[in-house]
Write a protein that holds these residues in place. Sequence first.
Motif, PDB file in Angstrom:
ATOM      1  N   ARG A 171       0.846  -1.194   0.000  1.00 50.70           N
ATOM      2  CA  ARG A 171       0.000   0.000   0.000  1.00 50.70           C
ATOM      3  C   ARG A 171       0.882   1.246   0.000  1.00 50.70           C
ATOM      4  O   ARG A 171       1.793   1.362   0.825  1.00 50.70           O
ATOM      5  CB  ARG A 171      -0.908   0.006   1.230  1.00 50.70           C
ATOM      6  CG  ARG A 171      -1.906   1.165   1.258  1.00 50.70           C
ATOM      7  CD  ARG A 171      -2.767   1.106   2.502  1.00 50.70           C
ATOM      8  NE  ARG A 171      -3.771   2.151   2.520  1.00 50.70           N
ATOM      9  CZ  ARG A 171      -4.960   2.037   1.965  1.00 50.70           C
ATOM     10  NH1 ARG A 171      -5.289   0.911   1.363  1.00 50.70           N
ATOM     11  NH2 ARG A 171      -5.829   3.020   2.038  1.00 50.70           N
ATOM     12  N   VAL A 172       0.607   2.167  -0.923  1.00 51.23           N
ATOM     13  CA  VAL A 172       1.389   3.396  -1.010  1.00 51.23           C
ATOM     14  C   VAL A 172       0.944   4.358   0.083  1.00 51.23           C
ATOM     15  O   VAL A 172      -0.240   4.700   0.189  1.00 51.23           O
ATOM     16  CB  VAL A 172       1.237   4.058  -2.397  1.00 51.23           C
ATOM     17  CG1 VAL A 172       1.978   5.399  -2.434  1.00 51.23           C
ATOM     18  CG2 VAL A 172       1.773   3.138  -3.487  1.00 51.23           C
ATOM     19  N   SER A 173       1.897   4.786   0.920  1.00 53.53           N
ATOM     20  CA  SER A 173       1.606   5.682   2.030  1.00 53.53           C
ATOM     21  C   SER A 173       1.769   7.146   1.641  1.00 53.53           C
ATOM     22  O   SER A 173       1.029   8.007   2.125  1.00 53.53           O
ATOM     23  CB  SER A 173       2.529   5.374   3.218  1.00 53.53           C
ATOM     24  OG  SER A 173       2.401   4.034   3.631  1.00 53.53           O
ATOM     25  N   ALA A 174       2.744   7.436   0.790  1.00 52.76           N
ATOM     26  CA  ALA A 174       3.035   8.812   0.397  1.00 52.76           C
ATOM     27  C   ALA A 174       3.959   8.785  -0.811  1.00 52.76           C
ATOM     28  O   ALA A 174       4.544   7.748  -1.137  1.00 52.76           O
ATOM     29  CB  ALA A 174       3.695   9.581   1.548  1.00 52.76           C
ATOM     30  N   VAL A 175       4.058   9.925  -1.459  1.00 51.56           N
ATOM     31  CA  VAL A 175       5.050  10.102  -2.522  1.00 51.56           C
ATOM     32  C   VAL A 175       6.190  10.923  -1.929  1.00 51.56           C
ATOM     33  O   VAL A 175       5.975  12.055  -1.478  1.00 51.56           O
ATOM     34  CB  VAL A 175       4.461  10.815  -3.750  1.00 51.56           C
ATOM     35  CG1 VAL A 175       5.524  10.942  -4.840  1.00 51.56           C
ATOM     36  CG2 VAL A 175       3.248  10.068  -4.281  1.00 51.56           C
ATOM     37  N   ILE A 176       7.374  10.345  -1.899  1.00 52.67           N
ATOM     38  CA  ILE A 176       8.534  11.025  -1.327  1.00 52.67           C
ATOM     39  C   ILE A 176       9.272  11.786  -2.426  1.00 52.67           C
ATOM     40  O   ILE A 176       9.584  11.227  -3.482  1.00 52.67           O
ATOM     41  CB  ILE A 176       9.494  10.020  -0.655  1.00 52.67           C
ATOM     42  CG1 ILE A 176       8.745   9.201   0.405  1.00 52.67           C
ATOM     43  CG2 ILE A 176      10.683  10.753  -0.040  1.00 52.67           C
ATOM     44  CD1 ILE A 176       8.143  10.015   1.525  1.00 52.67           C
ATOM     45  N   VAL A 177       9.532  13.042  -2.157  1.00 51.76           N
ATOM     46  CA  VAL A 177      10.260  13.911  -3.089  1.00 51.76           C
ATOM     47  C   VAL A 177      11.506  14.408  -2.369  1.00 51.76           C
ATOM     48  O   VAL A 177      11.419  14.895  -1.237  1.00 51.76           O
ATOM     49  CB  VAL A 177       9.377  15.102  -3.527  1.00 51.76           C
ATOM     50  CG1 VAL A 177      10.122  15.987  -4.509  1.00 51.76           C
ATOM     51  CG2 VAL A 177       8.071  14.598  -4.146  1.00 51.76           C
ATOM     52  N   ALA A 178      12.658  14.272  -3.004  1.00 47.46           N
ATOM     53  CA  ALA A 178      13.927  14.627  -2.358  1.00 47.46           C
ATOM     54  C   ALA A 178      14.787  15.462  -3.297  1.00 47.46           C
ATOM     55  O   ALA A 178      14.899  15.153  -4.483  1.00 47.46           O
ATOM     56  CB  ALA A 178      14.687  13.362  -1.952  1.00 47.46           C
TER      57      ALA A 178
END
Length: 230
Positions: free
Chosen positions: A99-106
């Motif tokens: 299950r995708v919890s969030a989209v991480i952007v770095a």
Amino acid sequence: MGISAWVWFAVAAVAAVGGAALLARDRAVRTSRNRERRRWAALRGWQFTETDNVLPTQWDGGALAYYGGGIARDVVAGSTFTADGRRRVYVYDLDNGGRVSAVIVAVQCRRKHEVVVELWLPSVPFEQEHMPELLGPVGQRYAFVSDLAKARALITPDLVDASEEVGPDVMVAWIEDGWVLAAAPVNANPSRLERLLRSLGEVADVVDPFEDDEPSDGGTAQLPPGRHGQ
């Protein structure tokens, strides 16, 4: 009088059909997200990788601590220009148990920072005992930091202004090691992610201005190991 066997059979059948429908829907969403992310990477000349088990382990704070880590899926790796120059970026879905919890952007900085600064929306039901130390309000967010003195030196009016542009749909933005990161909602499309990359680039320019002298750690922040190209 007991419930007859055919009733239990009917209930089990309905549950099975419902579960199959949910799996089919999740698979359709996953496939659509994969295609969308892949097209975006190709358009920008960035690299795309379906799965990376190592990338999420490079950071410990922010959304990674909140969700307990996970697997990186539909990973986009490349670089983008900010006002102070080109910086490396990563975008990926944080997958926890399918299950995708969030989209991480770095967005990468040149130097490593000796303090972790997490900027949380006040509406997030975080568990304070699992967070760094509470510093206090920073603009519309609350700052939790690993070192109060070092954080106060880093949190300037310019940083507050830049962090306000991240957006109210981002539960947390944080500075860790040599990176500025944020957790976007799972339905964030490439257009939203582009805007978030620009906002994080502004934060990186504030905490890591290129016109400064040599980086405080004596060199460029190292990239996480992986299969991503230059």
